[in-house]
Enzyme design. Structure first.
Site, PDB file in Angstrom:
ATOM      1  N   ASP A  12       0.855  -1.204   0.000  1.00 44.71           N
ATOM      2  CA  ASP A  12       0.000   0.000   0.000  1.00 44.71           C
ATOM      3  C   ASP A  12       0.892   1.255   0.000  1.00 44.71           C
ATOM      4  O   ASP A  12       0.811   2.104   0.890  1.00 44.71           O
ATOM      5  CB  ASP A  12      -0.937   0.001   1.221  1.00 44.71           C
ATOM      6  N   ASN A  41      -2.526   2.612   3.414  1.00 41.15           N
ATOM      7  CA  ASN A  41      -2.044   3.978   3.705  1.00 41.15           C
ATOM      8  C   ASN A  41      -2.898   5.044   3.016  1.00 41.15           C
ATOM      9  O   ASN A  41      -3.033   6.151   3.517  1.00 41.15           O
ATOM     10  CB  ASN A  41      -0.594   4.126   3.237  1.00 41.15           C
ATOM     11  N   THR A 125       3.060  -6.003   2.417  1.00 39.30           N
ATOM     12  CA  THR A 125       3.520  -4.926   3.306  1.00 39.30           C
ATOM     13  C   THR A 125       2.410  -3.914   3.591  1.00 39.30           C
ATOM     14  O   THR A 125       2.669  -2.781   3.979  1.00 39.30           O
ATOM     15  CB  THR A 125       4.736  -4.200   2.696  1.00 39.30           C
ATOM     16  N   PHE A 166      -1.113  -0.831  12.344  1.00 40.84           N
ATOM     17  CA  PHE A 166      -1.981  -0.328  11.274  1.00 40.84           C
ATOM     18  C   PHE A 166      -2.415  -1.420  10.284  1.00 40.84           C
ATOM     19  O   PHE A 166      -3.606  -1.578  10.012  1.00 40.84           O
ATOM     20  CB  PHE A 166      -1.255   0.802  10.534  1.00 40.84           C
ATOM     21  N   ASN A 167      -1.472  -2.165   9.708  1.00 41.70           N
ATOM     22  CA  ASN A 167      -1.824  -3.127   8.649  1.00 41.70           C
ATOM     23  C   ASN A 167      -2.845  -4.159   9.130  1.00 41.70           C
ATOM     24  O   ASN A 167      -3.758  -4.524   8.391  1.00 41.70           O
ATOM     25  CB  ASN A 167      -0.581  -3.851   8.126  1.00 41.70           C
TER      26      ASN A 167
HETATM   27  O1  RIB Z   1       2.355   0.032  10.715  1.00 38.37           O
HETATM   28  C1  RIB Z   1       3.242   0.234   9.653  1.00 38.37           C
HETATM   29  C2  RIB Z   1       2.659  -0.294   8.388  1.00 38.37           C
HETATM   30  O2  RIB Z   1       1.480   0.432   8.053  1.00 38.37           O
HETATM   31  C3  RIB Z   1       3.600  -0.113   7.175  1.00 38.37           C
HETATM   32  O3  RIB Z   1       3.385  -1.151   6.272  1.00 38.37           O
HETATM   33  C4  RIB Z   1       3.146   1.191   6.595  1.00 38.37           C
HETATM   34  O4  RIB Z   1       3.443   1.284   5.193  1.00 38.37           O
HETATM   35  C5  RIB Z   1       1.661   1.094   6.799  1.00 38.37           C
HETATM   36  O5  RIB Z   1       1.124   0.297   5.753  1.00 38.37           O
HETATM   37 CA    CA Z   2       2.833  -0.599   3.981  1.00 35.94          CA
END
Ligand code: RIB
Ligand code: CA
Length: 314
Positions: A12, A41, A125, A166-167
């Site tokens: 992302d 993101n 990722t 986050f992911n």
């Molecule tokens: O928490 C960090 C992750 O969340 C990374 O992959 C960043 O690019 C966002 O996607």
């Molecule tokens: Ca990412």
């Protein structure tokens, strides 16, 4: 000459995804079969546009397809405070010099797996939306996935809520499917990625390499560090590049096997990656959790990667 490792990059972008892709593309150990975008993101439109600009910049011309416009069941969460309105603010980038395939990311992933003679490593990722959808729609292709080296989670803390990274938080239902899939998982969570700090003096080492890609990577780091500096970080945590390093340079990483579950409900802990540290559930581990990194060696890997693009100028 050892056989190159077939991989799919799913991300992302996102500054750290971009650096991860620069690293992967520069490695002689990897055979990148396809790239796919996922919403995270930023919106799927923006992460897809960013992905194609990165691929154009680094001359990575492999099949590319766009992911789903939203997580499996929840609404998107985006991160403009970290990556900017474009999702990849900072340096000017070339316009894409190719079009996405007229198929979905999941269909492209399935095509690559079907056509590969050997099992393929997937390096997500971003949120795990595409990977989970792949597993749900094409369970017969699971044997063609060698392993999943993902950036996500954290077994001691989160970065978007106190509990969740986050992911994983963007699509916990997807992560739950992936962690229950019995496919080998290498988990580059915050436990290791927040130790993969790139300091401002490292930015200058990268910038000094001098080719156009090196300069762009340094400017991505300049921008990406802005948010983290405001939070008191000594450097930029280039989270996603650790998921690539785990495949091309595993010797710089420490890890421990854990049984990890994904919290998909809860008022305070939705999206948490819950590691069974003491074996309360008596379940076999389902993830190799990365716990430490030789930071200097990681920086050397990034510098070596951008140096690869000197030859691109010839
Ligand atoms: O928490 C960090 C992750 O969340 C990374 O992959 C960043 O690019 C966002 O996607
Ligand atoms: Ca990412």
């Amino acid at each position: 000459m050892t056989e190159r490792i077939p991989v799919i990059l799913d991300g992302d972008p996102g500054h750290d995804d971009a650096i991860a892709w620069v690293l992967a593309n520069a490695s002689p150990l990897l055979d990148i079969r396809a790239c796919t975008s996922v919403c995270g993101n930023q919106t799927i439109q923006k992460t897809s546009y960013n992905a194609m600009r990165i691929m154009t910049l680094i001359n990575l011309h492999v099949p590319f397809a766009m992911g789903r416009p939203k997580p499996l069941v929840s609404e998107p969460i985006i991160a403009p405070t970290v990556h900017g309105v474009s999702g990849l603010d900072g340096p000017a980038l070339p316009e894409p010099d190719f079009e996405p395939l007229p198929i979905s990311a999941v269909e492209l992933m399935a095509k690559v797996l079907r056509e590969s003679a050997d099992p393929v490593t997937i390096i997500p990722t971003g949120p795990l939306t595409n990977v989970a959808a792949l597993l749900m729609l094409y369970p017969e292709l699971k044997p063609k996935i060698a392993r999943i080296s993902l950036m996500g989670g954290g077994i001691y803390f989160g970065n978007w809520t106190p509990a969740a990274e986050f992911n994983i938080l963007v699509d916990p239902e997807a992560a739950d499917i992936v962690y229950k899939s019995d496919i080998p998982i290498i988990m580059a969570g915050l436990d290791v990625t927040e130790k993969a700090l790139v300091f401002p003096e490292d930015f200058e080492r990268i910038r000094a390499v001098g080719n156009p890609v090196a300069k762009v990577v340094a400017e991505w780091l300049d921008f990406f560090y802005g948010f983290h500096r405001s939070k008191g970080y000594a450097g930029a945590p280039v989270h996603d590049a650790v998921a690539v390093a785990a495949i091309i340079k595993p010797e710089i990483l420490d890890s421990k096997e854990y049984y990890v579950q994904i919290e998909t409900t809860g008022d305070f802990c939705r999206g948490m990656t819950v590691a069974d540290w003491y074996g309360y559930y008596h379940k076999a581990p389902n993830a190799r959790v990365l716990t430490g990194i030789r930071r200097e060696a990681f920086i050397d890997l990034l510098v070596e990667a951008v140096t690869y693009y000197n030859q691109e100028e010839k």
